[in-house]
Design an enzyme around this catalytic site. Structure first.
Site, PDB file in Angstrom:
ATOM      1  N   ASP A 207       0.864 -47.194  23.603  1.00 10.66           N
ATOM      2  CA  ASP A 207       0.974 -45.830  24.138  1.00 10.66           C
ATOM      3  C   ASP A 207       2.277 -45.219  23.625  1.00 10.66           C
ATOM      4  O   ASP A 207       3.070 -45.883  22.974  1.00 10.66           O
ATOM      5  CB  ASP A 207       1.024 -45.883  25.674  1.00 10.66           C
ATOM      6  CG  ASP A 207       2.149 -46.799  26.150  1.00 10.66           C
ATOM      7  OD1 ASP A 207       1.874 -47.994  26.357  1.00 10.66           O
ATOM      8  OD2 ASP A 207       3.306 -46.342  26.239  1.00 10.66           O
ATOM      9  N   ASP A 209       4.811 -44.124  25.559  1.00 10.49           N
ATOM     10  CA  ASP A 209       5.792 -44.093  26.649  1.00 10.49           C
ATOM     11  C   ASP A 209       5.770 -42.703  27.299  1.00 10.49           C
ATOM     12  O   ASP A 209       4.681 -42.221  27.613  1.00 10.49           O
ATOM     13  CB  ASP A 209       7.184 -44.479  26.125  1.00 10.49           C
ATOM     14  CG  ASP A 209       8.097 -44.973  27.241  1.00 10.49           C
ATOM     15  OD1 ASP A 209       7.622 -45.758  28.088  1.00 10.49           O
ATOM     16  OD2 ASP A 209       9.265 -44.587  27.279  1.00 10.49           O
TER      17      ASP A 209
END
Ligand SMILES: [Zn+2]
Length: 261
Positions: A207, A209
């Site tokens: 991802d 963050d």
């Protein structure tokens, strides 16, 4: 004689890739480890697996007994550790699903025991290059051969967790030179170094963050989905890399002796 330790989570709890599988209970001076060791063989190489977060993934990162896990692997005769972790990306070009082989860390943990030496024996171990470069190069070369998208260097920021970062923290980590962020590499790599074990990390970006304005902030579901989709890449690199690992005397093995005060 080499023996490979593997520290990871999802995808490695099913030892169907090993032969002569058995579990080994270990007591350590630092308490219990995350789960019994899973020991077996593949490619004629002996393997010992630690499931970092336990069998049901119930141990949060701050509560992992890193000292017991590394001690148990050392006691089992492990010479090299390949660790895996999910991580958040702090860089546009490190996209979800990509692998990173970090060469540096920045420690943002707060409450973890990060040394085996708490008594009278003071140890100031060098941490300038925390990851084993020989082992890293083997992983990088294997990722190239298997055409798995990867980044050969990177700075991992380890946060205490279990919460994810704020947007401001995430932006700060970028300014500090962080490339990825996770919750488990420190003190694991530090303790491996104290134990004289070569340690390299395959970090899978799951991802962006919290810094990325156009992406939704990270959720656990996001991490689990990307891990499921990409865990085969990590496994492939792990198993293809194994036969290339040799027992050459590495400075990782002797660093701790010169660090005793
Ligand atoms: Zn080494």
């Amino acid at each position: 004689m080499i023996k490979i330790g593997m520290i990871g989570g999802s995808g490695f709890d099913d030892p169907d890739f090993l032969t002569d599988v058995r579990t080994v209970k270990k007591g350590t001076p630092f308490g219990g480890l995350s789960a019994d060791l899973i020991v077996g063989k593949t490619h004629d190489v002996e393997i010992a697996i630690v499931l970092r977060h336990g069998r049901q993934h119930r141990i949060r990162p701050s509560a992992v007994n890193y000292r017991a896990n590394i001690w148990a692997l050392k006691d089992e005769g492990v010479t090299h550790i390949i660790a895996t972790t999910a991580c958040g990306s702090l860089r546009e070009e490190i996209r979800p699903g990509h692998l990173v082989f970090p060469d540096q860390f920045i420690d943002f943990t707060r409450v973890r025991k990060s040394t085996f030496h708490e008594g009278d024996q003071v140890v100031h171990i060098s941490m300038a290059d925390p990851f084993c470069d020989r082992l890293r190069q083997i992983l990088i070369q294997t990722a190239e051969e298997e055409q798995v998208t990867h980044h050969p260097t990177g700075t991992v920021i380890t946060i205490e967790g279990p919460r994810f970062s704020t947007r401001a923290e995430s932006r700060m980590f970028r300014i500090l030179g962080g490339d990825i962020v996770n919750m488990s590499t420190v003190p694991e790599v530090v303790l491996a170094r104290e134990a004289g074990i070569c340690y390299a990390l395959a970090a899978m970006s799951t991802d962006y963050d919290a810094w990325h304005e156009s992406e939704a902030p990270v959720t656990w579901e996001m991490i689990a989905t990307t891990m499921r989709k990409n865990v085969e890449n990590v496994k492939k690199i792990f198993f293809k890399a194994l036969p290339k690992i040799t027992y050459d005397m590495c400075s990782c093995r002797t660093e701790v002796e010169s660090a005793m005060v």
